[in-house]
Design a protein around this motif. Structure first.
Motif, PDB file in Angstrom:
ATOM      1  N   ALA A   1       0.917  -1.068  -0.108  1.00 46.77           N
ATOM      2  CA  ALA A   1      -0.019  -0.098  -0.034  1.00 46.77           C
ATOM      3  C   ALA A   1       0.915   1.276   0.113  1.00 46.77           C
ATOM      4  CB  ALA A   1      -1.129  -0.004   1.343  1.00 46.77           C
ATOM      5  N   LYS A   2       2.243   1.170   0.821  1.00 49.23           N
ATOM      6  CA  LYS A   2       2.933   2.411   0.591  1.00 49.23           C
ATOM      7  C   LYS A   2       3.536   2.534  -0.611  1.00 49.23           C
ATOM      8  CE  LYS A   2       3.991   1.828   5.775  1.00 49.23           C
ATOM      9  NZ  LYS A   2       5.215   1.533   6.619  1.00 49.23           N
ATOM     10  N   GLU A   3       3.535   1.561  -1.231  1.00 48.14           N
ATOM     11  CA  GLU A   3       4.393   1.799  -2.890  1.00 48.14           C
ATOM     12  C   GLU A   3       3.264   2.760  -3.475  1.00 48.14           C
ATOM     13  OE1 GLU A   3       4.856  -2.194  -4.013  1.00 48.14           O
ATOM     14  OE2 GLU A   3       6.645  -2.489  -2.934  1.00 48.14           O
ATOM     15  N   VAL A   4       1.809   2.353  -3.368  1.00 48.62           N
ATOM     16  CA  VAL A   4       0.933   3.073  -4.161  1.00 48.62           C
ATOM     17  C   VAL A   4       0.831   4.369  -3.665  1.00 48.62           C
ATOM     18  CG1 VAL A   4      -1.492   2.898  -4.783  1.00 48.62           C
ATOM     19  CG2 VAL A   4      -0.305   0.740  -4.534  1.00 48.62           C
ATOM     20  N   GLN A   5       0.874   4.385  -2.446  1.00 46.05           N
ATOM     21  CA  GLN A   5       0.762   5.845  -1.864  1.00 46.05           C
ATOM     22  C   GLN A   5       1.946   6.929  -2.274  1.00 46.05           C
ATOM     23  OE1 GLN A   5       0.879   6.474   2.501  1.00 46.05           O
ATOM     24  NE2 GLN A   5      -1.285   7.349   2.263  1.00 46.05           N
ATOM     25  N   ALA A   6       3.167   6.285  -2.440  1.00 47.87           N
ATOM     26  CA  ALA A   6       4.374   7.255  -2.815  1.00 47.87           C
ATOM     27  C   ALA A   6       3.902   7.792  -4.599  1.00 47.87           C
ATOM     28  CB  ALA A   6       5.520   6.040  -2.852  1.00 47.87           C
ATOM     29  N   ARG A   7       3.078   6.941  -4.959  1.00 46.60           N
ATOM     30  CA  ARG A   7       2.708   7.348  -6.421  1.00 46.60           C
ATOM     31  C   ARG A   7       1.567   8.344  -6.486  1.00 46.60           C
ATOM     32  NH1 ARG A   7       6.473   3.242  -5.446  1.00 46.60           N
ATOM     33  NH2 ARG A   7       7.848   2.917  -7.491  1.00 46.60           N
ATOM     34  N   GLY A   8       1.157   8.816  -5.192  1.00 42.05           N
ATOM     35  CA  GLY A   8       0.173   9.725  -5.371  1.00 42.05           C
ATOM     36  C   GLY A   8      -1.298   9.207  -5.081  1.00 42.05           C
ATOM     37  N   ALA A   9      -1.563   7.783  -5.419  1.00 35.50           N
ATOM     38  CA  ALA A   9      -2.869   7.392  -4.989  1.00 35.50           C
ATOM     39  C   ALA A   9      -3.341   7.446  -3.827  1.00 35.50           C
ATOM     40  CB  ALA A   9      -2.886   5.961  -5.509  1.00 35.50           C
ATOM     41  N   ASP A  10      -4.824   7.429  -3.502  1.00 29.55           N
ATOM     42  CA  ASP A  10      -5.261   7.325  -2.192  1.00 29.55           C
ATOM     43  C   ASP A  10      -5.539   5.876  -1.895  1.00 29.55           C
ATOM     44  OD1 ASP A  10      -5.711   9.925  -1.774  1.00 29.55           O
ATOM     45  OD2 ASP A  10      -7.551   9.861  -2.404  1.00 29.55           O
ATOM     46  N   ILE A  11      -5.311   5.535  -0.404  1.00 33.42           N
ATOM     47  CA  ILE A  11      -5.353   4.272   0.162  1.00 33.42           C
ATOM     48  C   ILE A  11      -6.674   4.118   1.057  1.00 33.42           C
ATOM     49  CG2 ILE A  11      -4.392   2.510   1.439  1.00 33.42           C
ATOM     50  CD1 ILE A  11      -2.922   3.059  -1.123  1.00 33.42           C
ATOM     51  N   VAL A  12      -7.802   3.303   0.589  1.00 39.51           N
ATOM     52  CA  VAL A  12      -8.376   3.025   1.487  1.00 39.51           C
ATOM     53  C   VAL A  12      -8.425   1.642   2.114  1.00 39.51           C
ATOM     54  CG1 VAL A  12     -11.169   2.755   2.149  1.00 39.51           C
ATOM     55  CG2 VAL A  12     -10.315   4.299   0.510  1.00 39.51           C
ATOM     56  N   ALA A  13      -8.216   1.455   3.489  1.00 37.54           N
ATOM     57  CA  ALA A  13      -7.936   0.273   4.103  1.00 37.54           C
ATOM     58  C   ALA A  13      -9.300  -0.508   4.629  1.00 37.54           C
ATOM     59  CB  ALA A  13      -6.959   0.233   5.192  1.00 37.54           C
ATOM     60  N   VAL A  14      -9.486  -1.668   4.524  1.00 38.66           N
ATOM     61  CA  VAL A  14     -10.477  -2.558   5.138  1.00 38.66           C
ATOM     62  C   VAL A  14      -9.851  -3.300   6.130  1.00 38.66           C
ATOM     63  CG1 VAL A  14     -12.575  -3.734   4.701  1.00 38.66           C
ATOM     64  CG2 VAL A  14     -11.708  -2.270   2.958  1.00 38.66           C
ATOM     65  N   ALA A  15      -9.986  -3.331   7.304  1.00 37.68           N
ATOM     66  CA  ALA A  15      -9.330  -3.745   8.433  1.00 37.68           C
ATOM     67  C   ALA A  15      -9.975  -4.143   9.534  1.00 37.68           C
ATOM     68  CB  ALA A  15      -8.064  -2.931   8.526  1.00 37.68           C
ATOM     69  N   PRO A  16      -9.399  -5.120  10.362  1.00 37.02           N
ATOM     70  CA  PRO A  16     -10.276  -5.300  11.793  1.00 37.02           C
ATOM     71  C   PRO A  16      -9.909  -4.331  12.766  1.00 37.02           C
ATOM     72  CG  PRO A  16      -9.128  -7.380  10.992  1.00 37.02           C
ATOM     73  CD  PRO A  16      -8.565  -5.993  10.049  1.00 37.02           C
ATOM     74  N   GLU A  17     -10.850  -4.240  13.724  1.00 35.38           N
ATOM     75  CA  GLU A  17     -10.496  -3.570  14.810  1.00 35.38           C
ATOM     76  C   GLU A  17      -9.321  -3.654  15.697  1.00 35.38           C
ATOM     77  OE1 GLU A  17     -12.172  -0.854  15.556  1.00 35.38           O
ATOM     78  OE2 GLU A  17     -14.106  -1.111  14.490  1.00 35.38           O
ATOM     79  N   GLY A  18      -8.473  -2.667  15.919  1.00 35.04           N
ATOM     80  CA  GLY A  18      -6.927  -3.191  16.515  1.00 35.04           C
ATOM     81  C   GLY A  18      -5.901  -3.170  15.679  1.00 35.04           C
TER      82      GLY A  18
ATOM     83  N   GLU B   1       0.302   5.639   9.433  1.00 32.90           N
ATOM     84  CA  GLU B   1      -0.346   7.014   8.866  1.00 32.90           C
ATOM     85  C   GLU B   1      -0.387   6.572   7.464  1.00 32.90           C
ATOM     86  OE1 GLU B   1       2.207  10.138   9.842  1.00 32.90           O
ATOM     87  OE2 GLU B   1       1.672  10.111  12.020  1.00 32.90           O
ATOM     88  N   CYS B   2      -0.326   5.250   7.187  1.00 29.56           N
ATOM     89  CA  CYS B   2      -0.316   4.998   5.637  1.00 29.56           C
ATOM     90  C   CYS B   2      -1.462   5.259   4.766  1.00 29.56           C
ATOM     91  CB  CYS B   2       0.252   3.593   5.413  1.00 29.56           C
ATOM     92  SG  CYS B   2       0.150   2.764   3.920  1.00 29.56           S
ATOM     93  N   THR B   3      -2.622   4.979   5.444  1.00 33.77           N
ATOM     94  CA  THR B   3      -3.835   4.884   4.817  1.00 33.77           C
ATOM     95  C   THR B   3      -4.470   6.367   4.935  1.00 33.77           C
ATOM     96  OG1 THR B   3      -5.069   4.043   6.734  1.00 33.77           O
ATOM     97  CG2 THR B   3      -4.021   2.481   4.951  1.00 33.77           C
ATOM     98  N   ASP B   4      -5.272   6.681   3.847  1.00 32.61           N
ATOM     99  CA  ASP B   4      -6.207   7.820   4.013  1.00 32.61           C
ATOM    100  C   ASP B   4      -7.491   7.783   4.806  1.00 32.61           C
ATOM    101  OD1 ASP B   4      -4.544   9.739   1.992  1.00 32.61           O
ATOM    102  OD2 ASP B   4      -4.527   7.791   1.049  1.00 32.61           O
ATOM    103  N   GLU B   5      -8.145   6.409   4.517  1.00 32.96           N
ATOM    104  CA  GLU B   5      -9.431   6.406   5.206  1.00 32.96           C
ATOM    105  C   GLU B   5      -9.487   4.844   5.385  1.00 32.96           C
ATOM    106  OE1 GLU B   5     -12.756   8.693   3.495  1.00 32.96           O
ATOM    107  OE2 GLU B   5     -11.689   8.442   1.687  1.00 32.96           O
ATOM    108  N   VAL B   6     -10.275   4.433   6.575  1.00 31.35           N
ATOM    109  CA  VAL B   6     -10.325   2.964   7.040  1.00 31.35           C
ATOM    110  C   VAL B   6     -11.656   2.461   7.090  1.00 31.35           C
ATOM    111  CG1 VAL B   6      -9.458   1.287   8.713  1.00 31.35           C
ATOM    112  CG2 VAL B   6      -8.085   3.019   8.097  1.00 31.35           C
ATOM    113  N   LEU B   7     -12.208   1.444   6.525  1.00 32.59           N
ATOM    114  CA  LEU B   7     -13.604   0.848   6.850  1.00 32.59           C
ATOM    115  C   LEU B   7     -13.258  -0.305   7.691  1.00 32.59           C
ATOM    116  CD1 LEU B   7     -14.801   0.799   3.263  1.00 32.59           C
ATOM    117  CD2 LEU B   7     -15.849   2.190   4.895  1.00 32.59           C
ATOM    118  N   ARG B   8     -13.578  -0.359   9.094  1.00 34.68           N
ATOM    119  CA  ARG B   8     -13.420  -1.300   9.943  1.00 34.68           C
ATOM    120  C   ARG B   8     -14.424  -2.413   9.985  1.00 34.68           C
ATOM    121  NH1 ARG B   8      -8.310  -1.139  12.033  1.00 34.68           N
ATOM    122  NH2 ARG B   8      -7.459   0.956  12.454  1.00 34.68           N
ATOM    123  N   VAL B   9     -13.911  -3.439  10.417  1.00 30.55           N
ATOM    124  CA  VAL B   9     -14.676  -4.545  10.735  1.00 30.55           C
ATOM    125  C   VAL B   9     -14.172  -5.448  12.087  1.00 30.55           C
ATOM    126  CG1 VAL B   9     -14.884  -5.161   8.146  1.00 30.55           C
ATOM    127  CG2 VAL B   9     -13.196  -6.347   9.504  1.00 30.55           C
TER     128      VAL B   9
END
Length: 604
Positions: free
Chosen positions: A530-547, A552-560
């Motif tokens: 994801a960091k490789e993509v962010q370094a090229r200017g793209a936005d990162i939306v993570a989908v990840a478990p609580e905890g 600071e890698c992601t721009d937004e997070v959708l939690r599960v």
């Protein structure tokens, strides 16, 4: 593909047929039409467009009658025009036919019929059928005989329903395309799918290949290809008719996303007892000769197979998932100790059936994981395993994918128990406990999701990438498929580690990447990708478990909610379904009926 409905014995047959066509629009919606038979003959009205747009004109233009047949089309031969819409008639207009499938020898038949002076008005393969029936009626007064002779001349796949002006019987034939009989109150139905008439009856019989049915308001006579009388078991369909209507929802897709907790609860019911997986279909020792598993499927079902293969590999059982259309080419090694699992929501997917039959020819053990009792796939294996998801109307599969993955997770546990190469997981109690909590955790996702907010920020981006590792990889592929199906935007899903091996060239500041995390040991690598993509200017939306700390890698997070790492992706998938739904809604797309697609692909 395409939807067929016939109603025999109702004075309000036009209304019943239109209602059935609306229930079947997920099978095709390029054009629609109805033929009604009464004392004055056969009247036909058909148009290009969706049945929802045509129903009032059809109802107003057609006369009353107690026999009606209808069709909603997904185009194969010829574009969606008024002329190509079904039903089709012959030279005299006394015979009307609707058809699903492909008549492979229609060019030859059409040339022969044209040489005899018969005129064709469409580009379809179907039109040869009423012409053939009329031709044979010149030699016999018996409509059934003429119908049989016409069917005998056809090569290919078909479900055919025909009415004739001089007969109060509807005739139907099936070969490699589904047809089901419905037994109503003082009437009978024929359809390509049970939801066509489910609000009127749940009593059905499924026709088999080679069957010819003669149906009146009082009788259903079924004969085989040789004309011998046969009995097809009458069954009760355990589906709720309320599931075939939208109710308070704007779209079926959202209703079916929201119904996943109930669907999965039904899938799990009675199948877990403490630390044991209880599949009555497969008693102890069923898989004692299985040393490898192959999942064959298409589209969303293929992604479910990919998920299951990863679970089995972790249990030391070699497992692979194959696209059914490729598997059917015969290049994949198969042996007697192979278990081939056909994964198909409808049980009628042509490519998957071809792959299943090939595996059987090669001596593999086979089963199917399907949603439809009595479907072709269910009948062609000794013991099917049902996902119990109930009817799904939206073309984009949602609750059936989740139910497939849960069912396959249970199957994987059972195979590993029996297989000489399998290993029972050391944390089985925790895994099964987590599996049983999935319905309530999906409820949490549905209640707390901020997917609509995320979509508002990214709905006008140029490209959408979905990445993940382990079980998150097939869910990334499924998320991309859902997104492209209903938004019509460019989306790709792949293993996170593959970004730098080509796809990174497509990344721009107008790209958004959805990165899936499971809470497992592969998350660090996904984070680096994801960091490789962010370094090229793209936005990162993570989908990840609580905890899960995403620094600071992601721009937004959708939690599960946190769960077993092997099951996190089931919850992640729900967030991605909501992302696709809300993006499509913001773009004002036809969510339940995406362009060029149909629910059940019954042609190869």
């Amino acid at each position: 593909m395409c939807g067929i409905i016939a109603c025999i014995g109702r004075t309000d047959t036009v209304d019943r047929v239109v209602e059935g066509l609306e229930n079947l629009e997920y099978r095709g919606y390029d054009s629609a039409g109805i033929a009604v038979r009464n004392d004055d003959g056969v009247a036909v009205d058909k148009h290009a467009g969706k049945i929802s747009e045509l129903k009032h004109s059809i109802v107003d233009e057609l006369p009353d009658g107690t026999i009606g047949i209808g069709h909603t089309r997904w185009s194969t031969h010829g574009p969606p025009t008024d002329a190509n819409a079904h039903p089709h008639t012959g030279e005299t207009g006394d015979v009307a036919v609707v058809h699903n499938g492909i008549i492979e020898n229609y060019d030859t038949l059409r040339d022969e019929l044209t040489a005899e002076g018969r005129t064709f008005t469409s580009d379809t393969d179907t039109e040869v059928v009423p012409h053939l029936i009329e031709k044979h009626l010149e030699d016999t007064d018996d409509v059934e005989t003429a119908f049989r002779r016409a069917v005998d001349e056809l090569d290919g796949s078909y479900a055919i329903v025909a009415v004739a002006a001089d007969s109060d019987t509807v005739y139907a034939a099936r070969q490699d395309s589904p047809l089901v009989v419905g037994y109503g109150d003082g009437c009978h139905y024929l359809a390509s799918d049970v939801p066509a008439f489910l609000e009127h009856t749940d009593q059905v019989s499924f026709l088999e290949d080679g069957d010819v049915a003669a149906v009146t308001d009082e009788t259903v006579d079924i004969t085989d290809a040789d004309g011998e009388s046969v009995s097809r078991e009458r069954e009760t369909v355990d589906w709720n008719a309320e599931e075939t209507v939208k109710g308070q929802y704007e779209h079926f897709m959202l209703k079916e996303i929201d119904s996943q907790p109930n669907a999965i609860s039904n899938t799990l019911q009675g199948r877990i007892d403490g630390d044991d997986v209880v599949l009555e279909e497969f008693p102890e020792g069923t898989f004692a000769d299985v040393s490898a598993v192959q999942f064959v499927a298409c589209g969303t079902s293929y992604h479910a197979g990919l998920y299951a293969a990863r679970l089995l590999n972790k249990l030391d059982v070699p497992a692979t998932a194959h696209r059914a259309s490729e598997y059917a080419s015969g290049d994949i090694p198969v042996s007697a100790d192979t278990l081939a699992v056909a994964v198909t929501q409808s049980g009628e997917t042509a490519d998957t059936l071809a792959a299943l039959r090939l595996a059987q020819e090669k001596g593999a053990q086979t089963t199917t994981v399907t949603n439809v009792v009595g479907s072709t796939a269910a009948r062609e294996v000794e013991t099917p395993l049902y996902i119990r998801a109930g009817p799904e109307i939206g073309v984009a599969a949602t609750k059936t994918f989740s139910s497939q993955v849960v069912t396959l997770s249970l199957l994987a546990e059972r195979v590993a128990e029996d297989s000489p190469v399998g290993t029972v997981r050391s944390d089985r109690a925790a895994f099964l406990d987590a599996l049983q909590r999935i319905p309530e955790q999906i409820d949490e996702v549905l209640e707390r999701s901020t997917a609509e907010h995320v979509c508002r920020s990214h709905v006008h981006d140029d490209a959408y990438f979905f990445i993940g590792q382990g079980t998150a990889c097939p869910v990334a592929k499924e998320g991309a498929l859902k997104f492209k199906e209903i938004t019509y935007e460019h989306a790709e899903g792949f293993a996170a580690g593959e970004l730098k091996h080509g796809p990174l060239a497509l990344v721009t500041p107008d790209t958004v990447v959805f990165a899936m995390f499971t809470g497992g040991d592969r998350d660090t690598k996904t984070l680096n990708n994801a960091k490789e993509v962010q370094a090229r200017g793209a936005d990162i939306v993570a989908v990840a478990p609580e905890g899960v700390d995403l620094d600071e890698c992601t721009d937004e997070v959708l939690r599960v909610p946190s769960t077993h790492p092997d099951l996190t992706s089931l919850l992640t998938n729900v967030q991605l379904q909501l992302v696709s739904y809300h993006a499509a809604n913001l773009l004002n797309r036809e969510i339940d009926k995406p362009r060029n697609l149909a629910k059940s692909v019954t042609v190869e």
